[in-house]
Motif scaffolding. Structure first.
Motif, PDB file in Angstrom:
ATOM      1  N   LEU A 226       6.991 -78.573-105.099  1.00  0.00           N
ATOM      2  CA  LEU A 226       7.205 -79.880-104.487  1.00  0.00           C
ATOM      3  C   LEU A 226       7.968 -80.771-105.461  1.00  0.00           C
ATOM      4  CD1 LEU A 226       6.552 -81.651-101.956  1.00  0.00           C
ATOM      5  CD2 LEU A 226       4.708 -82.644-103.327  1.00  0.00           C
ATOM      6  N   ASP A 227       9.051 -81.356-104.975  1.00  0.00           N
ATOM      7  CA  ASP A 227       9.859 -82.274-105.782  1.00  0.00           C
ATOM      8  C   ASP A 227      10.293 -83.431-104.893  1.00  0.00           C
ATOM      9  OD1 ASP A 227      10.288 -80.688-108.406  1.00  0.00           O
ATOM     10  OD2 ASP A 227      10.801 -79.237-106.826  1.00  0.00           O
ATOM     11  N   PHE A 228      10.561 -84.574-105.516  1.00  0.00           N
ATOM     12  CA  PHE A 228      11.038 -85.737-104.773  1.00  0.00           C
ATOM     13  C   PHE A 228      12.531 -85.907-105.014  1.00  0.00           C
ATOM     14  CE2 PHE A 228      11.693 -90.347-104.063  1.00  0.00           C
ATOM     15  CZ  PHE A 228      11.257 -90.392-102.737  1.00  0.00           C
ATOM     16  N   ARG A 236      10.909 -82.485-101.115  1.00  0.00           N
ATOM     17  CA  ARG A 236      11.345 -81.104-100.885  1.00  0.00           C
ATOM     18  C   ARG A 236      10.163 -80.181-101.146  1.00  0.00           C
ATOM     19  NH1 ARG A 236      15.706 -79.040-104.888  1.00  0.00           N
ATOM     20  NH2 ARG A 236      13.849 -78.929-106.213  1.00  0.00           N
ATOM     21  N   LEU A 237       9.563 -79.718-100.067  1.00  0.00           N
ATOM     22  CA  LEU A 237       8.457 -78.774-100.157  1.00  0.00           C
ATOM     23  C   LEU A 237       9.027 -77.365-100.088  1.00  0.00           C
ATOM     24  CD1 LEU A 237       5.406 -78.019-100.105  1.00  0.00           C
ATOM     25  CD2 LEU A 237       5.515 -78.259 -97.600  1.00  0.00           C
ATOM     26  N   GLY A 238       8.883 -76.622-101.167  1.00  0.00           N
ATOM     27  CA  GLY A 238       9.375 -75.249-101.188  1.00  0.00           C
ATOM     28  C   GLY A 238       8.255 -74.265-100.873  1.00  0.00           C
ATOM     29  N   VAL A 239       8.484 -73.410 -99.890  1.00  0.00           N
ATOM     30  CA  VAL A 239       7.549 -72.328 -99.571  1.00  0.00           C
ATOM     31  C   VAL A 239       8.272 -71.032 -99.916  1.00  0.00           C
ATOM     32  CG1 VAL A 239       6.173 -71.205 -97.791  1.00  0.00           C
ATOM     33  CG2 VAL A 239       6.458 -73.693 -97.755  1.00  0.00           C
ATOM     34  N   HIS A 240       7.796 -70.355-100.943  1.00  0.00           N
ATOM     35  CA  HIS A 240       8.482 -69.179-101.492  1.00  0.00           C
ATOM     36  C   HIS A 240       7.647 -67.938-101.186  1.00  0.00           C
ATOM     37  CE1 HIS A 240      10.671 -72.252-103.841  1.00  0.00           C
ATOM     38  NE2 HIS A 240       9.468 -72.778-104.026  1.00  0.00           N
ATOM     39  N   ILE A 241       8.222 -67.024-100.419  1.00  0.00           N
ATOM     40  CA  ILE A 241       7.491 -65.854 -99.931  1.00  0.00           C
ATOM     41  C   ILE A 241       8.090 -64.583-100.539  1.00  0.00           C
ATOM     42  CG2 ILE A 241       6.674 -64.619 -97.906  1.00  0.00           C
ATOM     43  CD1 ILE A 241       5.709 -67.537 -98.132  1.00  0.00           C
ATOM     44  N   ALA A 242       7.218 -63.702-101.007  1.00  0.00           N
ATOM     45  CA  ALA A 242       7.667 -62.451-101.635  1.00  0.00           C
ATOM     46  C   ALA A 242       8.670 -61.728-100.751  1.00  0.00           C
ATOM     47  CB  ALA A 242       6.469 -61.553-101.904  1.00  0.00           C
ATOM     48  N   ASP A 243       9.782 -61.312-101.361  1.00  0.00           N
ATOM     49  CA  ASP A 243      10.878 -60.665-100.620  1.00  0.00           C
ATOM     50  C   ASP A 243      10.600 -59.167-100.476  1.00  0.00           C
ATOM     51  OD1 ASP A 243      13.239 -60.041 -99.399  1.00  0.00           O
ATOM     52  OD2 ASP A 243      14.469 -60.270-101.195  1.00  0.00           O
ATOM     53  N   VAL A 244       9.611 -58.852 -99.678  1.00  0.00           N
ATOM     54  CA  VAL A 244       9.198 -57.460 -99.506  1.00  0.00           C
ATOM     55  C   VAL A 244      10.296 -56.637 -98.842  1.00  0.00           C
ATOM     56  CG1 VAL A 244       7.471 -55.953 -98.435  1.00  0.00           C
ATOM     57  CG2 VAL A 244       6.778 -58.149 -99.406  1.00  0.00           C
ATOM     58  N   SER A 245      11.077 -57.253 -97.959  1.00  0.00           N
ATOM     59  CA  SER A 245      12.088 -56.498 -97.215  1.00  0.00           C
ATOM     60  C   SER A 245      13.130 -55.875 -98.129  1.00  0.00           C
ATOM     61  CB  SER A 245      12.765 -57.400 -96.178  1.00  0.00           C
ATOM     62  OG  SER A 245      13.480 -58.453 -96.806  1.00  0.00           O
ATOM     63  N   HIS A 246      13.336 -56.455 -99.324  1.00  0.00           N
ATOM     64  CA  HIS A 246      14.294 -55.870-100.260  1.00  0.00           C
ATOM     65  C   HIS A 246      13.822 -54.502-100.732  1.00  0.00           C
ATOM     66  CE1 HIS A 246      17.108 -55.413-103.578  1.00  0.00           C
ATOM     67  NE2 HIS A 246      16.072 -55.163-104.372  1.00  0.00           N
ATOM     68  N   TYR A 247      12.517 -54.329-100.864  1.00  0.00           N
ATOM     69  CA  TYR A 247      11.964 -53.086-101.411  1.00  0.00           C
ATOM     70  C   TYR A 247      11.531 -52.092-100.343  1.00  0.00           C
ATOM     71  CZ  TYR A 247      11.575 -56.179-105.465  1.00  0.00           C
ATOM     72  OH  TYR A 247      11.841 -57.074-106.478  1.00  0.00           O
TER      73      TYR A 247
END
Length: 666
Positions: A226-228, A236-247
């Motif tokens: 979270l940053d202003f 700016r709320l960042g939701v970061h999800i593991a990029d499983v599809s790459h593997y």
């Protein structure tokens, strides 16, 4: 009228009642049909198993008396099974006993009173006393025994400490071993941070990101930031999800294993993961101070919590902190002191919680329905023995994470929907009007059910459900009302077409935030990547499979939920063995002709037989969910608080039985 004028009409034979057999330890059972409920004596099951769809013929019961104490089945008409229409079991789990030339499997579930005979010569390597799963080749009849073939050895010793959970694993046919190809794919996977940046991943490793999970979590597939942004006056709320599809590319060995499993299964003493540990616990887990590939959703919110715009893209992150829910709750309680101490974490958590609360309030105004539910988890020692039952309820920390994930899921679904791009949606349809309408006669008995509510309830108006839940909160009937409304809801499923999400009041919704443990999330990641970059070579093949994947994932989710619930119930019963004879406060969670199901505050559930309610006949009202004593007029109803004494706790049958506290045993 003469004979010649009589019509020779052949009457169509009346169809026999049909229903699902609910078996009880001891061999007898009950069948709920459209014509009413029937008691099935142990001698009249005709080889039917618990859960089978059966056809029954009513019997004339001898000696039934409404003035006598209840025996099992008293008060329900008796019937016998004449035909099994659909079998619920094609396999059985049990203890293998060598009896040359046979290997006899004694079912672990006491509700299945039929041993299964196998030929010892077909599986000579199976040790005596092992826990096995046997596939049935012949069901029992009056003239022949059940027969089958050993399909899998689940444990070398059937009475080992973990055998109870092993039985559940076998009963629900959960895969526990990955294929060699899947393990090889997972072992060969590499992060390649430089390659990610060269391929267009954004470098967010300097952004302050953090994970919030249960204390015992091993895979961290979502992180927050979270940053202003002062130039836009937006958060700016960042939701970061593991990029499983790459593997996990489509149709690879690891993908085929994951697709079959469709979900990780969280049992009381173990996790059966969807992906091999090399991915789920390592390369795809957003561990602190480790570079990790993610699919990121940047959600730009104004100070009122309204979504202004969003960006979706692949990124490289490095989590700065691994937090538990309890740690976050502690910080939010003493946030002023935490903020005064400096650092980058406390103020971000406070603002995330504030924005999450605003999002929740807006969702409620839109018609989202929040059923206050309680989750219990058995605490085990190192040997797998239960030592406590921890009851979990929603907290500021869990709500903070929940609202961020819901918004990210909605944003991805809306992005793909707007572009008419393929997606696997999470669909929750409105409840059926007849399911809600059946509650009206009961609700009319209470003063809070105003005249104008009836039509709105039958129409499925979410706001009237909110009003009812608010009006009954804290009242004696509140738990009953909430339970009945929840039962009237349809189950959320996966669909390749967008039909909206009734419970969340979302026009478009998908699961994007847990690709380590849910296959539909992995599918959504692939769709999103294809929409953001380019369609891969086999993309059309995956799109064509979406209907099957949606149905299969929905089915496997139900299996996983049922297995998880059964494992928790088993361990609760093991824990409660030390409390037999003690008194508890309980809530009536179910009403049937044969008794009351009661739920303890720890969520363990068991039976209070009708015979334990008193020396009189109790009439069952299926509309009002009550049992009423014909002599005393005493009424027991759904949601009612009762004082009970734990009579038996049997892990083998996974059952608890209670008596009324202070009442004699009949």
């Amino acid at each position: 009228m003469g004979k010649g004028n009589k019509r020779n009409v052949r009457r169509k034979p009346k169809a026999n009642p049909r229903g699902v057999l609910v078996a009880r330890p001891g061999g007898f059972g009950f069948v709920q049909t459209a014509e009413g409920e029937y008691f099935i004596p142990a001698t009249a099951t005709a080889g039917a198993f618990d859960g089978d769809l059966v056809e029954v013929v009513p019997l004339q019961r001898k000696g039934a008396s409404k003035g006598r104490p209840h025996a099992e089945g008293e008060g329900a008409a008796a019937a016998r099974v004449v035909r099994v229409i659909d079998r619920a079991h094609d396999t059985v789990v049990g203890r293998y006993e060598v009896a040359e030339p046979f290997g006899v499997v004694v079912p672990a579930d006491p509700r299945i009173p039929y041993d299964v005979f196998t030929m010892r010569a077909e599986a000579p390597e199976v040790p005596d006393g092992a826990l096995v799963r046997v596939r049935l080749t012949q069901y029992p009849t009056r003239k022949s025994a059940a027969c089958g073939a050993v399909e899998e050895v689940l444990a070398e010793v059937a009475d080992a400490p973990a055998a109870g959970i092993d039985v559940i694993v076998g009963r629900y046919k959960l895969e526990t071993v990955f294929s060699e190809g899947a393990l090889a794919d997972a072992a060969a996977a590499q992060l390649d941070a430089e390659g990610a940046l060269a391929a267009g991943y954004r470098d967010l490793r300097e952004r302050f990101t953090f994970t919030i999970d249960p204390a015992d979590a091993r895979d961290f597939d979502d992180a927050l930031s979270l940053d202003f942004c002062e130039d836009e006056n937006l958060w700016r709320l960042g939701v970061h999800i593991a990029d499983v599809s790459h593997y996990v590319p489509w149709n690879s060995s690891v993908d085929l294993d994951a697709r079959r499993r469709a979900t990780s299964v969280y049992l009381a003493d173990r996790v059966i993961p969807m992906l091999p540990a090399a991915l789920s616990d390592d390369l795809c887990s957003l561990m602190p101070d480790c570079d990790r590939r993610t699919m990121t959703a940047d959600l730009y919110l104004n100070d009122a919590g309204e979504l202004v715009r969003s960006q979706l893209y692949p990124a490289l992150i490095r989590s700065k902190a691994r937090l538990t829910y309890q740690q976050v709750d502690d910080i939010l309680i003493d946030y002023k002191e935490a903020i005064a101490a400096g650092g980058q974490l406390a103020w971000r958590l406070v603002e995330c919680a504030r924005l999450g609360k605003l999002r929740e309030e807006a969702r409620t105004r839109a018609g989202a329905i929040d059923f206050a539910t309680t989750e219990a988890k058995v605490v085990l020692d190192a040997q797998g023995r239960p030592v406590d039952i921890a009851v979990r309820r929603a907290t500021p920390a869990t709500r903070l994470v929940e609202q961020a994930m819901i918004l990210a899921n909605e944003t991805v679904a809306a992005f793909l929907e707007a572009r008419r791009f393929p997606c696997l949606y999470r669909v929750h349809e409105a409840p059926a009007s007849d399911a809600l309408g059946s509650l009206v006669p009961l609700f009319r008995e209470y003063p809070w059910f105003a005249a104008g509510m009836e039509a709105r309830l039958v129409a499925g108006d979410a706001t009237v459900i909110q009003e009812i839940l608010a009006a009954t909160e804290g009242r004696s009937e509140g738990e009953m009302v909430s339970s009945l409304l929840l039962r009237a809801m349809k189950r959320a499923v996966y669909r390749p077409e967008n039909l909206g999400h009734y419970g969340l009041a979302s026009e478009a919704y998908c699961h994007f935030t847990s690709p380590i443990r849910r296959y539909p999330d992995l599918v959504v990641h692939r769709m999103l990547r294809a929409a953001l970059t380019r369609r891969p070579e086999k993309f059309d093949q995956e799109v064509a499979a979406l209907p099957w994947i949606a149905e299969h994932a929905s089915d496997m989710e139900r299996v996983a939920d049922d297995a998880a619930r059964a494992s928790q119930q088993l361990k609760m019963i093991e824990y409660l063995q030390d409390y037999v004879g003690q008194r508890f406060s309980a809530v009536v969670s179910g009403v049937a002709s044969f008794g009351l199901y009661v739920r303890l505050d720890c969520t363990a559930e068991g039976l209070l037989p009708v015979g334990a309610l008193g020396d009189e006949y109790f009439a069952f009202d299926p509309v009002r969910y009550t049992l009423r004593g014909e002599e005393t007029g005493r009424v027991y109803r759904l949601g009612q608080r009762v004082a009970v004494t734990l009579k038996t706790a049997d892990p083998a049958s996974s059952t608890l039985e209670f008596s009324l506290a202070g009442s004699p045993s009949w």
